[in-house]
Scaffold this motif. Sequence first.
Motif, mmCIF file in Angstrom:
data_model
loop_
_atom_site.group_PDB
_atom_site.id
_atom_site.type_symbol
_atom_site.label_atom_id
_atom_site.label_comp_id
_atom_site.label_asym_id
_atom_site.label_seq_id
_atom_site.Cartn_x
_atom_site.Cartn_y
_atom_site.Cartn_z
ATOM 1 N N ARG A 109 -40.592 6.566 -43.160
ATOM 2 C CA ARG A 109 -41.289 6.539 -41.871
ATOM 3 C C ARG A 109 -41.273 7.900 -41.175
ATOM 4 O O ARG A 109 -42.183 8.227 -40.405
ATOM 5 C CB ARG A 109 -40.694 5.480 -40.957
ATOM 6 N N ARG A 110 -40.265 8.714 -41.434
ATOM 7 C CA ARG A 110 -40.170 10.028 -40.792
ATOM 8 C C ARG A 110 -41.133 11.030 -41.416
ATOM 9 O O ARG A 110 -41.575 10.869 -42.550
ATOM 10 C CB ARG A 110 -38.741 10.563 -40.891
ATOM 11 N N ALA A 111 -41.364 12.114 -40.662
ATOM 12 C CA ALA A 111 -42.233 13.180 -41.173
ATOM 13 C C ALA A 111 -41.505 14.059 -42.178
ATOM 14 O O ALA A 111 -42.132 14.845 -42.891
ATOM 15 C CB ALA A 111 -42.752 14.023 -40.019
ATOM 16 N N ASP A 112 -40.183 13.949 -42.241
ATOM 17 C CA ASP A 112 -39.403 14.701 -43.210
ATOM 18 C C ASP A 112 -38.107 13.949 -43.483
ATOM 19 O O ASP A 112 -37.664 13.145 -42.654
ATOM 20 C CB ASP A 112 -39.087 16.105 -42.676
ATOM 21 N N ILE A 113 -37.500 14.209 -44.610
ATOM 22 C CA ILE A 113 -36.209 13.603 -44.941
ATOM 23 C C ILE A 113 -35.121 14.394 -44.223
ATOM 24 O O ILE A 113 -35.124 15.628 -44.255
ATOM 25 C CB ILE A 113 -35.988 13.619 -46.463
ATOM 26 N N PRO A 114 -34.182 13.727 -43.547
ATOM 27 C CA PRO A 114 -33.091 14.450 -42.881
ATOM 28 C C PRO A 114 -32.364 15.371 -43.864
ATOM 29 O O PRO A 114 -32.190 15.035 -45.041
ATOM 30 C CB PRO A 114 -32.176 13.332 -42.383
ATOM 31 N N ARG A 115 -31.964 16.531 -43.369
ATOM 32 C CA ARG A 115 -31.352 17.522 -44.253
ATOM 33 C C ARG A 115 -29.935 17.911 -43.862
ATOM 34 O O ARG A 115 -29.202 18.485 -44.672
ATOM 35 C CB ARG A 115 -32.223 18.783 -44.285
ATOM 36 N N ILE A 116 -29.522 17.638 -42.634
ATOM 37 C CA ILE A 116 -28.212 18.068 -42.151
ATOM 38 C C ILE A 116 -27.364 16.843 -41.847
ATOM 39 O O ILE A 116 -27.788 15.959 -41.102
ATOM 40 C CB ILE A 116 -28.348 18.941 -40.887
ATOM 41 N N ASN A 117 -26.171 16.818 -42.413
ATOM 42 C CA ASN A 117 -25.246 15.715 -42.173
ATOM 43 C C ASN A 117 -24.425 16.033 -40.932
ATOM 44 O O ASN A 117 -23.392 16.706 -41.000
ATOM 45 C CB ASN A 117 -24.335 15.504 -43.381
ATOM 46 N N LYS A 118 -24.869 15.561 -39.798
ATOM 47 C CA LYS A 118 -24.203 15.860 -38.532
ATOM 48 C C LYS A 118 -22.781 15.308 -38.483
ATOM 49 O O LYS A 118 -21.941 15.816 -37.739
ATOM 50 C CB LYS A 118 -25.014 15.289 -37.368
ATOM 51 N N GLN A 119 -22.513 14.260 -39.258
ATOM 52 C CA GLN A 119 -21.174 13.673 -39.235
ATOM 53 C C GLN A 119 -20.108 14.656 -39.675
ATOM 54 O O GLN A 119 -18.942 14.560 -39.271
ATOM 55 C CB GLN A 119 -21.118 12.415 -40.110
ATOM 56 N N LYS A 120 -20.480 15.626 -40.523
ATOM 57 C CA LYS A 120 -19.500 16.605 -40.987
ATOM 58 C C LYS A 120 -18.925 17.401 -39.825
ATOM 59 O O LYS A 120 -17.758 17.791 -39.850
ATOM 60 C CB LYS A 120 -20.141 17.549 -42.008
ATOM 61 N N ALA A 121 -19.734 17.655 -38.818
ATOM 62 C CA ALA A 121 -19.265 18.429 -37.674
ATOM 63 C C ALA A 121 -18.305 17.631 -36.808
ATOM 64 O O ALA A 121 -17.556 18.206 -36.018
ATOM 65 C CB ALA A 121 -20.460 18.907 -36.836
ATOM 66 N N ALA A 122 -18.351 16.321 -36.922
ATOM 67 C CA ALA A 122 -17.514 15.459 -36.081
ATOM 68 C C ALA A 122 -16.227 15.044 -36.763
ATOM 69 O O ALA A 122 -15.391 14.385 -36.154
ATOM 70 C CB ALA A 122 -18.305 14.214 -35.674
ATOM 71 N N GLY A 123 -16.056 15.408 -38.019
ATOM 72 C CA GLY A 123 -14.881 14.954 -38.757
ATOM 73 C C GLY A 123 -13.685 15.859 -38.570
ATOM 74 O O GLY A 123 -13.545 16.869 -39.258
ATOM 75 N N ASN A 124 -12.834 15.543 -37.627
ATOM 76 C CA ASN A 124 -11.614 16.318 -37.403
ATOM 77 C C ASN A 124 -10.579 15.427 -36.734
ATOM 78 O O ASN A 124 -10.905 14.361 -36.204
ATOM 79 C CB ASN A 124 -11.913 17.563 -36.560
ATOM 80 N N PRO A 125 -9.303 15.841 -36.737
ATOM 81 C CA PRO A 125 -8.269 15.003 -36.116
ATOM 82 C C PRO A 125 -8.510 14.747 -34.638
ATOM 83 O O PRO A 125 -8.063 13.715 -34.113
ATOM 84 C CB PRO A 125 -6.980 15.810 -36.344
#
Length: 506
Positions: free
Chosen positions: A283-299
């Motif tokens: 449905r999107r105009a492009d396939i997502p390319r950035i995994n934003k969850q990686k930036a949130a993964g910390n203690p």
Amino acid sequence: MTSTATPSCTAPAPPSPLTGNPASAPPYPPGAPGLAGLAALEARLAQDLAWLELPPPAWVPPSQRDGLPVLDVAVIGGGMAGLTAATALRHLGITAVIFDQAPAGFEGPWATTARMETLRSPKTLTGPALGLPALTFRAWYEAQYGVPAWEALDKIPRLQWMDYLRWYRKVMGLDLRNAHRLSGLRPRGDGVVALDIANAEGTRTLLARHVVLATGRDGLGGAQVPAFVNGLPRERWAHSSDVLDAAMLAGKRVGVVGAGSSAMDSAATALEANAQRVDMLVRRADIPRINKQKAAGNPGLVHGHQALSDAWKWRFRHYINREQVPPPRGSTLRVMRHPNVRVHLSSPVLKAEMAGDEIHVTTPRGVIALDFLFLSTGFRIDWFAREEFATIAPHVRAWHQRYAPPSGDEDQELHDSPDVGPAFELREKTPGACPGLARVYCFNYPAALSHGAISGDIPAISDGARRLAEGIASALYVEDIDQHFARLEAFSEPEVFGDEWADRLA
């Protein structure tokens, strides 16, 4: 026939680790330690546990209700979350019994409905090891295949992860009862929860003081199935979480709705089964390319998310949902190496209907003729969709009863997410309407809005299990404080005997 007697079954013998199974693990490289290395690792793990005095002696007073023994904790689900939760409880001296409806060794999705070649998480994550180095996947892998093989490994093969979890169950000595399905759950006002557990012998009612729902991604509802398939014969479509014989896709024109991880896995499964053609409908105009969850993964997130304001919790989770997690590069290349796949961007499905023996899928860019349709459309939270939750479904408090997001930030998944307490306990929509509901714990993905992603995914599952176990330990101790104080008063083991100073008395 329904019986209220305690189960006569015993925990099945733990399966042996399937380290040499060619369907799930590569053969040992020349010179690799193999099973001898695994035996040495198990000896080291046993020594570590002994040095740490794990598990400690059981301390929860035994109890009975209605002439039945009461379990300390019943864990529903024997996948990764259930195993980790039960182990964390055991390491606090609390007895937990796990019930899983699958045959032994097939708990969770890894050897049944999952279709990826490898896990998506980095191989170095310690996952369910609970701080024990010898319990990590890396230790298990290196013990059998050696350090060079570990260094050469990119991602963890999916079926090897299942082998590791089988080994985890064995070495942790967990009481996991397979082919036992939860069919009813009824919190009571007298300090217990009644569970109807069905197996080959019938349905029996068990009692537990606390119940942990470790039921996976779909465990509080089911597959998200869009309405456009309502007019299609059921045998002509499948959700990505369905069990499917891939051989039936040979020669077929297959459509895949979605472009996330499960969509790529579904497309690859069809292509590798010799589908004539695969069309991915995005449905999107492009396939997502950035995994934003990686930036949130910390203690900080692991330990701080719970303390955030409601607005910040919603903002974080909604942003990740809105941006979407892209499919892994490896999964995408697995699909794109086939010449007979096409990706249709800006192509949400508007309609799907039968035209003779074909499925005609209408998108804004035209009509595509297919023979079979894969839905990689995720999961929904819907307590009413599960018969086992019929008693509690009207009473579970959801986030939409707690917080109203700003206009434009609406999110159905977050709207429906359960509003769970500090130890993952469910909360009542109307206080007092369902006594004992707080004895039921949501230790699966839908708890992410309240706690962060620490109860369903590999990275922080140990942290989540510890939080859960510590909360249950606290509740059990407080509930039994009279007995603990009485035990304190009755304790009479002398530390000194009087003879130490007998000749010094004036």
